[in-house]
Design an enzyme around this catalytic site. Sequence first.
Site, PDB file in Angstrom:
ATOM      1  N   LEU A   9       0.796  -1.198  -0.083  1.00 18.74           N
ATOM      2  CA  LEU A   9       0.011  -0.054   0.000  1.00 18.74           C
ATOM      3  C   LEU A   9       0.658   1.348   0.124  1.00 18.74           C
ATOM      4  O   LEU A   9       0.646   2.042  -0.912  1.00 18.74           O
ATOM      5  CB  LEU A   9      -0.925  -0.022   1.140  1.00 18.74           C
ATOM      6  CG  LEU A   9      -1.694   1.278   1.368  1.00 18.74           C
ATOM      7  CD1 LEU A   9      -2.789   1.707   0.412  1.00 18.74           C
ATOM      8  CD2 LEU A   9      -2.329   1.235   2.819  1.00 18.74           C
ATOM      9  N   ASP A  10       1.384   1.305   1.113  1.00 16.14           N
ATOM     10  CA  ASP A  10       2.552   2.794   1.345  1.00 16.14           C
ATOM     11  C   ASP A  10       3.449   2.862   0.322  1.00 16.14           C
ATOM     12  O   ASP A  10       4.158   2.115   0.341  1.00 16.14           O
ATOM     13  CB  ASP A  10       2.961   2.738   2.644  1.00 16.14           C
ATOM     14  CG  ASP A  10       1.854   2.813   3.858  1.00 16.14           C
ATOM     15  OD1 ASP A  10       0.963   3.416   3.595  1.00 16.14           O
ATOM     16  OD2 ASP A  10       2.049   2.380   4.981  1.00 16.14           O
ATOM     17  N   LYS A  44      10.926   1.554   5.322  1.00 10.92           N
ATOM     18  CA  LYS A  44       9.997   1.040   4.333  1.00 10.92           C
ATOM     19  C   LYS A  44       9.358  -0.302   4.356  1.00 10.92           C
ATOM     20  O   LYS A  44      10.553  -1.105   4.309  1.00 10.92           O
ATOM     21  CB  LYS A  44      10.049   1.515   2.878  1.00 10.92           C
ATOM     22  CG  LYS A  44      10.237   3.179   2.974  1.00 10.92           C
ATOM     23  CD  LYS A  44      10.732   3.421   1.338  1.00 10.92           C
ATOM     24  CE  LYS A  44      10.703   4.977   1.298  1.00 10.92           C
ATOM     25  NZ  LYS A  44      11.097   5.649   0.125  1.00 10.92           N
ATOM     26  N   GLY A  45       8.323  -0.424   4.568  1.00  9.36           N
ATOM     27  CA  GLY A  45       7.816  -1.970   4.578  1.00  9.36           C
ATOM     28  C   GLY A  45       7.992  -2.774   5.929  1.00  9.36           C
ATOM     29  O   GLY A  45       7.671  -3.742   6.284  1.00  9.36           O
ATOM     30  N   ILE A  46       8.489  -1.947   7.110  1.00  8.82           N
ATOM     31  CA  ILE A  46       8.854  -2.582   8.302  1.00  8.82           C
ATOM     32  C   ILE A  46       8.036  -2.083   9.198  1.00  8.82           C
ATOM     33  O   ILE A  46       7.474  -1.051   9.293  1.00  8.82           O
ATOM     34  CB  ILE A  46      10.507  -2.036   8.528  1.00  8.82           C
ATOM     35  CG1 ILE A  46      11.486  -2.357   7.697  1.00  8.82           C
ATOM     36  CG2 ILE A  46      10.892  -2.792  10.090  1.00  8.82           C
ATOM     37  CD1 ILE A  46      11.726  -3.905   7.385  1.00  8.82           C
ATOM     38  N   ARG A  48       6.025  -0.841  12.807  1.00 10.28           N
ATOM     39  CA  ARG A  48       5.936   0.247  13.605  1.00 10.28           C
ATOM     40  C   ARG A  48       7.134   0.151  14.791  1.00 10.28           C
ATOM     41  O   ARG A  48       7.983   0.828  14.682  1.00 10.28           O
ATOM     42  CB  ARG A  48       4.811   0.535  14.292  1.00 10.28           C
ATOM     43  CG  ARG A  48       4.768   2.269  14.464  1.00 10.28           C
ATOM     44  CD  ARG A  48       3.448   2.296  15.170  1.00 10.28           C
ATOM     45  NE  ARG A  48       2.157   2.064  14.215  1.00 10.28           N
ATOM     46  CZ  ARG A  48       1.028   1.594  14.720  1.00 10.28           C
ATOM     47  NH1 ARG A  48       0.849   1.766  15.788  1.00 10.28           N
ATOM     48  NH2 ARG A  48       0.090   1.163  13.879  1.00 10.28           N
ATOM     49  N   ALA A 114       2.202  -3.871   5.565  1.00  8.54           N
ATOM     50  CA  ALA A 114       2.590  -4.053   6.852  1.00  8.54           C
ATOM     51  C   ALA A 114       1.917  -3.055   7.726  1.00  8.54           C
ATOM     52  O   ALA A 114       2.171  -3.145   9.186  1.00  8.54           O
ATOM     53  CB  ALA A 114       4.031  -3.881   7.135  1.00  8.54           C
ATOM     54  N   SER A 115       1.234  -2.122   7.379  1.00  7.00           N
ATOM     55  CA  SER A 115       0.416  -1.017   8.177  1.00  7.00           C
ATOM     56  C   SER A 115      -0.604  -1.488   8.867  1.00  7.00           C
ATOM     57  O   SER A 115      -1.647  -1.960   8.064  1.00  7.00           O
ATOM     58  CB  SER A 115       0.253   0.127   7.289  1.00  7.00           C
ATOM     59  OG  SER A 115      -0.323   1.100   8.100  1.00  7.00           O
ATOM     60  N   ARG A 116      -0.765  -1.224  10.167  1.00 12.46           N
ATOM     61  CA  ARG A 116      -2.059  -1.377  10.695  1.00 12.46           C
ATOM     62  C   ARG A 116      -3.138  -0.434  10.491  1.00 12.46           C
ATOM     63  O   ARG A 116      -4.223  -0.612  10.800  1.00 12.46           O
ATOM     64  CB  ARG A 116      -1.901  -1.562  12.453  1.00 12.46           C
ATOM     65  CG  ARG A 116      -1.047  -2.693  12.728  1.00 12.46           C
ATOM     66  CD  ARG A 116      -0.783  -2.708  14.178  1.00 12.46           C
ATOM     67  NE  ARG A 116       0.206  -3.963  14.251  1.00 12.46           N
ATOM     68  CZ  ARG A 116      -0.069  -5.262  14.435  1.00 12.46           C
ATOM     69  NH1 ARG A 116      -1.152  -5.557  14.335  1.00 12.46           N
ATOM     70  NH2 ARG A 116       1.100  -5.984  14.726  1.00 12.46           N
ATOM     71  N   ASN A 117      -2.612   0.524   9.656  1.00 17.91           N
ATOM     72  CA  ASN A 117      -3.570   1.767   9.228  1.00 17.91           C
ATOM     73  C   ASN A 117      -4.283   1.374   7.866  1.00 17.91           C
ATOM     74  O   ASN A 117      -4.806   2.266   7.388  1.00 17.91           O
ATOM     75  CB  ASN A 117      -2.939   3.127   9.515  1.00 17.91           C
ATOM     76  CG  ASN A 117      -2.555   3.541  10.782  1.00 17.91           C
ATOM     77  OD1 ASN A 117      -3.724   3.614  11.852  1.00 17.91           O
ATOM     78  ND2 ASN A 117      -1.432   3.511  11.141  1.00 17.91           N
ATOM     79  N   GLU A 168       5.723  -3.515  -4.971  1.00 19.96           N
ATOM     80  CA  GLU A 168       6.393  -3.217  -3.984  1.00 19.96           C
ATOM     81  C   GLU A 168       7.482  -1.806  -4.106  1.00 19.96           C
ATOM     82  O   GLU A 168       7.895  -1.676  -5.030  1.00 19.96           O
ATOM     83  CB  GLU A 168       7.461  -4.069  -3.151  1.00 19.96           C
ATOM     84  CG  GLU A 168       6.633  -4.728  -1.843  1.00 19.96           C
ATOM     85  CD  GLU A 168       6.497  -3.945  -0.779  1.00 19.96           C
ATOM     86  OE1 GLU A 168       7.057  -2.845  -0.665  1.00 19.96           O
ATOM     87  OE2 GLU A 168       6.058  -4.644   0.125  1.00 19.96           O
ATOM     88  N   ASP A 169       7.458  -0.958  -3.060  1.00 23.76           N
ATOM     89  CA  ASP A 169       8.433   0.199  -3.206  1.00 23.76           C
ATOM     90  C   ASP A 169       9.544   0.182  -2.319  1.00 23.76           C
ATOM     91  O   ASP A 169      10.404   0.954  -2.156  1.00 23.76           O
ATOM     92  CB  ASP A 169       7.579   1.523  -2.891  1.00 23.76           C
ATOM     93  CG  ASP A 169       7.184   1.565  -1.323  1.00 23.76           C
ATOM     94  OD1 ASP A 169       6.853   0.607  -1.002  1.00 23.76           O
ATOM     95  OD2 ASP A 169       7.449   2.637  -0.919  1.00 23.76           O
TER      96      ASP A 169
HETATM   97  P1  B16 Z   1       1.938   1.598  10.673  1.00 24.24           P
HETATM   98  P2  B16 Z   1       3.602  -0.930   3.557  1.00 24.24           P
HETATM   99  C1  B16 Z   1       4.363  -0.163   6.128  1.00 24.24           C
HETATM  100  O1  B16 Z   1       3.425  -0.165   4.956  1.00 24.24           O
HETATM  101  C2  B16 Z   1       5.155   1.067   5.846  1.00 24.24           C
HETATM  102  O2  B16 Z   1       6.116   1.051   4.807  1.00 24.24           O
HETATM  103  C3  B16 Z   1       6.229   1.371   6.941  1.00 24.24           C
HETATM  104  O3  B16 Z   1       7.025   2.526   6.645  1.00 24.24           O
HETATM  105  C4  B16 Z   1       5.395   1.241   8.084  1.00 24.24           C
HETATM  106  O4  B16 Z   1       6.154   1.447   9.157  1.00 24.24           O
HETATM  107  C5  B16 Z   1       4.698   0.135   8.273  1.00 24.24           C
HETATM  108  O5  B16 Z   1       3.815   0.041   7.391  1.00 24.24           O
HETATM  109  C6  B16 Z   1       3.757   0.090   9.690  1.00 24.24           C
HETATM  110  O6  B16 Z   1       2.726   1.060   9.420  1.00 24.24           O
HETATM  111  O7  B16 Z   1       2.659   2.337  11.765  1.00 24.24           O
HETATM  112  O8  B16 Z   1       0.776   2.299  10.056  1.00 24.24           O
HETATM  113  O9  B16 Z   1       1.145   0.129  11.383  1.00 24.24           O
HETATM  114  O10 B16 Z   1       4.651  -0.206   2.787  1.00 24.24           O
HETATM  115  O11 B16 Z   1       3.921  -2.391   3.988  1.00 24.24           O
HETATM  116  O12 B16 Z   1       2.177  -0.733   3.093  1.00 24.24           O
HETATM  117 MG    MG Z   2       5.293   0.291   1.003  1.00 24.85          MG
END
Ligand code: B16
Ligand code: MG
Length: 215
Positions: A9-10, A44-46, A48, A114-117, A168-169
């Site tokens: 996503l991000d 990135k992708g890691i 929180r 990886a984001s909970r948001n 992926e980015d």
């Molecule tokens: P959150 P992705 C990742 O999303 C972000 O790239 C990474 O920077 C962030 O720390 C991680 O989500 C956790 O996000 O704090 O919102 O739970 O790139 O896997 O979509």
């Molecule tokens: Mg990303």
Amino acid sequence: RYEGMIFDLDGVLTDTARFHYAAWKRLCEEIGCYFDEIINEKLKGIGRMESLNIILNENDIEISDEGKQFLADRKNLYYKEMISKITPMDLLPGVSELFQRLNELGVKKAVASASRNACTVLERLGIIDYFQYIVDTDRIKNGKPDPEIFLNASKGLGIPPKKCIGVEDSQAGIEAIKKAGMYAIGIGKPDTLYKADLVLRDLRDTDRIISILLP
Ligand code: B16
Ligand code: MG
């Protein structure tokens, strides 16, 4: 031919990577930590908490688990404030057109973030209903670069990894896609995403992506 596409996503569907950066930067300034684009690339992708650990390590700072939780929550507060303003206008170029083409071709789509948001962001972008599957991060034990999140997505779609393309980015994400045995499209710069099978600046070149899907 490939039957499914799994999107990060991000930084792939929307530019929330800059919000993650800004939120960490704000936190770091408050606590007197050094933070720059080079450290940010590693986040990135890691997840929180792991991201916070990387920042603290870079600064040789050790704090208690409660202290870490406080800081991670604070960063998330800043991040949530930023994403509350997201609208469908914040979709990155090419995304809408690509999704339309994929729908016409019957290609299934999943989100592996990886984001909970992630769900909040997908809702605000107005694209949550486009996906047949969204990975529930709570069920994932190992974050990117472990392939688990992409393997979970392929299972959720009911399509074997070999028939999936991951997008992926992040370096960690590309590594995860390759370890899962999928075709990897990197969004960004070829020098940072050198492990990808193909690197694009964004998802605008729909014809190119379709030609990989349906050779
Ligand atoms: P959150 P992705 C990742 O999303 C972000 O790239 C990474 O920077 C962030 O720390 C991680 O989500 C956790 O996000 O704090 O919102 O739970 O790139 O896997 O979509
Ligand atoms: Mg990303």
